[in-house]
Write a protein that holds these residues in place. Structure first.
Motif, PDB file in Angstrom:
ATOM      1  N   PRO A  84      78.460  88.037 -22.924  1.00 35.39           N
ATOM      2  CA  PRO A  84      78.581  87.217 -24.141  1.00 35.39           C
ATOM      3  C   PRO A  84      77.392  87.459 -25.056  1.00 35.39           C
ATOM      4  N   ALA A  85      77.630  87.499 -26.340  1.00 43.00           N
ATOM      5  CA  ALA A  85      76.558  87.797 -27.296  1.00 43.00           C
ATOM      6  C   ALA A  85      75.671  86.570 -27.504  1.00 43.00           C
ATOM      7  N   PRO A  86      74.362  86.687 -27.233  1.00 42.98           N
ATOM      8  CA  PRO A  86      73.467  85.544 -27.474  1.00 42.98           C
ATOM      9  C   PRO A  86      73.188  85.349 -28.959  1.00 42.98           C
ATOM     10  N   VAL A  87      72.748  84.141 -29.289  1.00 45.15           N
ATOM     11  CA  VAL A  87      72.348  83.824 -30.662  1.00 45.15           C
ATOM     12  C   VAL A  87      70.871  84.187 -30.809  1.00 45.15           C
ATOM     13  N   ARG A  88      70.574  84.997 -31.800  1.00 43.52           N
ATOM     14  CA  ARG A  88      69.205  85.429 -32.047  1.00 43.52           C
ATOM     15  C   ARG A  88      68.541  84.506 -33.070  1.00 43.52           C
ATOM     16  N   TYR A  89      67.300  84.135 -32.802  1.00 42.38           N
ATOM     17  CA  TYR A  89      66.551  83.261 -33.703  1.00 42.38           C
ATOM     18  C   TYR A  89      65.313  83.982 -34.223  1.00 42.38           C
ATOM     19  N   GLU A  90      64.971  83.732 -35.479  1.00 46.98           N
ATOM     20  CA  GLU A  90      63.694  84.174 -36.014  1.00 46.98           C
ATOM     21  C   GLU A  90      62.636  83.214 -35.459  1.00 46.98           C
ATOM     22  N   PRO A  91      61.536  83.714 -34.889  1.00 44.95           N
ATOM     23  CA  PRO A  91      60.593  82.846 -34.170  1.00 44.95           C
ATOM     24  C   PRO A  91      60.114  81.638 -34.965  1.00 44.95           C
ATOM     25  N   PHE A  92      59.644  81.858 -36.199  1.00 49.34           N
ATOM     26  CA  PHE A  92      59.106  80.742 -36.960  1.00 49.34           C
ATOM     27  C   PHE A  92      60.209  79.755 -37.330  1.00 49.34           C
ATOM     28  N   ASP A  93      61.402  80.257 -37.657  1.00 47.30           N
ATOM     29  CA  ASP A  93      62.527  79.365 -37.947  1.00 47.30           C
ATOM     30  C   ASP A  93      62.851  78.492 -36.745  1.00 47.30           C
ATOM     31  N   PHE A  94      62.815  79.091 -35.550  1.00 53.65           N
ATOM     32  CA  PHE A  94      63.102  78.318 -34.345  1.00 53.65           C
ATOM     33  C   PHE A  94      62.076  77.205 -34.171  1.00 53.65           C
ATOM     34  N   ILE A  95      60.794  77.523 -34.383  1.00 55.72           N
ATOM     35  CA  ILE A  95      59.746  76.516 -34.220  1.00 55.72           C
ATOM     36  C   ILE A  95      59.892  75.409 -35.260  1.00 55.72           C
ATOM     37  N   VAL A  96      60.245  75.768 -36.481  1.00 54.58           N
ATOM     38  CA  VAL A  96      60.475  74.763 -37.519  1.00 54.58           C
ATOM     39  C   VAL A  96      61.636  73.852 -37.124  1.00 54.58           C
ATOM     40  N   LYS A  97      62.713  74.431 -36.610  1.00 53.47           N
ATOM     41  CA  LYS A  97      63.847  73.620 -36.140  1.00 53.47           C
ATOM     42  C   LYS A  97      63.403  72.682 -35.027  1.00 53.47           C
ATOM     43  N   LEU A  98      62.609  73.201 -34.105  1.00 51.53           N
ATOM     44  CA  LEU A  98      62.132  72.401 -32.988  1.00 51.53           C
ATOM     45  C   LEU A  98      61.262  71.243 -33.465  1.00 51.53           C
ATOM     46  N   LEU A  99      60.318  71.518 -34.352  1.00 50.21           N
ATOM     47  CA  LEU A  99      59.451  70.472 -34.874  1.00 50.21           C
ATOM     48  C   LEU A  99      60.241  69.443 -35.676  1.00 50.21           C
ATOM     49  N   SER A 100      61.254  69.900 -36.395  1.00 47.85           N
ATOM     50  CA  SER A 100      62.096  68.973 -37.166  1.00 47.85           C
ATOM     51  C   SER A 100      62.845  68.013 -36.245  1.00 47.85           C
ATOM     52  N   ILE A 101      63.335  68.537 -35.133  1.00 43.73           N
ATOM     53  CA  ILE A 101      64.030  67.691 -34.162  1.00 43.73           C
ATOM     54  C   ILE A 101      63.072  66.650 -33.588  1.00 43.73           C
ATOM     55  N   THR A 129      54.101  68.719 -43.537  1.00 46.51           N
ATOM     56  CA  THR A 129      55.506  69.130 -43.519  1.00 46.51           C
ATOM     57  C   THR A 129      56.355  68.233 -42.653  1.00 46.51           C
ATOM     58  N   PHE A 130      55.764  67.726 -41.561  1.00 47.36           N
ATOM     59  CA  PHE A 130      56.488  66.864 -40.624  1.00 47.36           C
ATOM     60  C   PHE A 130      55.716  65.549 -40.468  1.00 47.36           C
ATOM     61  N   PRO A 131      55.741  64.700 -41.489  1.00 50.18           N
ATOM     62  CA  PRO A 131      54.885  63.503 -41.477  1.00 50.18           C
ATOM     63  C   PRO A 131      55.174  62.515 -40.343  1.00 50.18           C
ATOM     64  N   ALA A 132      56.396  62.496 -39.837  1.00 52.16           N
ATOM     65  CA  ALA A 132      56.727  61.560 -38.760  1.00 52.16           C
ATOM     66  C   ALA A 132      56.447  62.145 -37.373  1.00 52.16           C
ATOM     67  N   LEU A 133      56.023  63.400 -37.335  1.00 51.96           N
ATOM     68  CA  LEU A 133      55.648  64.017 -36.065  1.00 51.96           C
ATOM     69  C   LEU A 133      54.195  63.663 -35.772  1.00 51.96           C
ATOM     70  N   ARG A 134      53.939  63.122 -34.595  1.00 48.01           N
ATOM     71  CA  ARG A 134      52.575  62.735 -34.222  1.00 48.01           C
ATOM     72  C   ARG A 134      51.844  63.923 -33.603  1.00 48.01           C
ATOM     73  N   VAL A 135      50.834  64.411 -34.298  1.00 42.67           N
ATOM     74  CA  VAL A 135      49.983  65.465 -33.743  1.00 42.67           C
ATOM     75  C   VAL A 135      48.871  64.763 -32.973  1.00 42.67           C
ATOM     76  N   VAL A 136      48.975  64.784 -31.644  1.00 44.23           N
ATOM     77  CA  VAL A 136      48.103  63.959 -30.796  1.00 44.23           C
ATOM     78  C   VAL A 136      46.849  64.694 -30.331  1.00 44.23           C
ATOM     79  N   GLY A 137      46.648  65.898 -30.825  1.00 44.08           N
ATOM     80  CA  GLY A 137      45.439  66.634 -30.477  1.00 44.08           C
ATOM     81  C   GLY A 137      45.558  68.099 -30.814  1.00 44.08           C
ATOM     82  N   SER A 138      44.420  68.768 -30.853  1.00 41.76           N
ATOM     83  CA  SER A 138      44.417  70.209 -31.106  1.00 41.76           C
ATOM     84  C   SER A 138      43.102  70.795 -30.619  1.00 41.76           C
TER      85      SER A 138
END
Length: 248
Positions: A84-101, A129-138
């Protein structure tokens, strides 16, 4: 399998997952809700070939909860091998989708890697860009060796929903499975250029080039050694042909 909407196939004996974009949010929610740690891998063709010869790398990919293909050649190989053919993602787009979720559900992230200045700017842009995402450290990837346990402990105490890891950490993507037992439940993902892109220090390849599977041309001027990946691609094609002939 993390979710019944994820289909895991094998491409040259390396696991590759199929997850449709419309199913990604449900899959991500299932992972961060089950009380376990989940590594997400953005799999390139070079990574796939590396997993065929490196025991630790192969074990890491086999143990990952989600293996997302980012190379067109992986999709072509799957089709050629009648998978079966997998769905290919552009790396940064995938991360943006993940952070949005994660933002949509009020979750958190910890950022680890990159230079101090670049990480600071990336963190600022992620928060904007993601104001409701809590960045709890870096923490940047620049630290004395003896300080490493303190960083791991800081991540454990912060208990982020997502640990986003970038360039410069010891062991690169292998840093995650080497330290995962020290963390609480959550998602972990490594991407080499993620903080440089968020810091606007590095551009992404044009969408048209990525869609044609030729994004390597964009990186060629500043990374001329990338041309050697053509040899990796040739080896992959030969092995695919052998598997096809043998009916594997």
């Amino acid at each position: 399998m993390v979710h019944d909407r994820v289909t895991r196939i094998s491409v040259l004996k390396v696991p590759v997952d199929i997850v449709e974009p419309d199913d990604l949010e449900e899959v991500v929610k299932a992972m961060y809700s089950d009380g376990k740690n989940h590594q997400i891998i953005l799999l390139s063709a070079a990574d796939l070939m590396r997993a065929r010869r490196s025991g630790e790398f192969r074990t890491m990919i086999a143990g990952a909860s989600l293996v997302v293909p980012i190379s067109a050649s992986i999709v072509r190989a799957a089709k050629f091998l009648k998978r079966p053919a997998p769905v290919r993602y552009e790396p940064f787009d995938f991360i943006v989708k993940l952070l949005s979720i994660l933002e949509r559900w009020g979750k958190s992230a910890y950022l680890f890697g990159g230079s101090p200045k670049g990480l600071s700017r990336a963190s600022k842009n992620i928060k904007a860009t993601f104001p409701a995402l809590r960045v709890v450290g870096s923490h940047s990837s620049r630290f004395p060796k003896h300080f490493h346990p303190k960083i791991v402990e800081a991540i454990r105490k912060a208990a982020p929903t997502l640990l986003l890891v970038g360039r410069g950490v010891p062991g690169a993507e292998r840093w995650i499975p080497r330290n995962m037992r020290s963390f609480n439940a959550g998602l972990q993902l490594w991407c080499s250029d993620v903080f440089e892109v968020f810091a606007e220090r590095r551009r992404r390849p044009p969408a048209a080039l990525f869609a044609r599977g030729m994004e390597w041309l964009y990186y060629l001027p500043r990374r001329p050694w990338i041309v050697f990946r053509l040899w990796t691609q040739a080896r992959m094609n030969i092995i695919c042909l052998w598997y096809r002939v043998r009916g594997k």
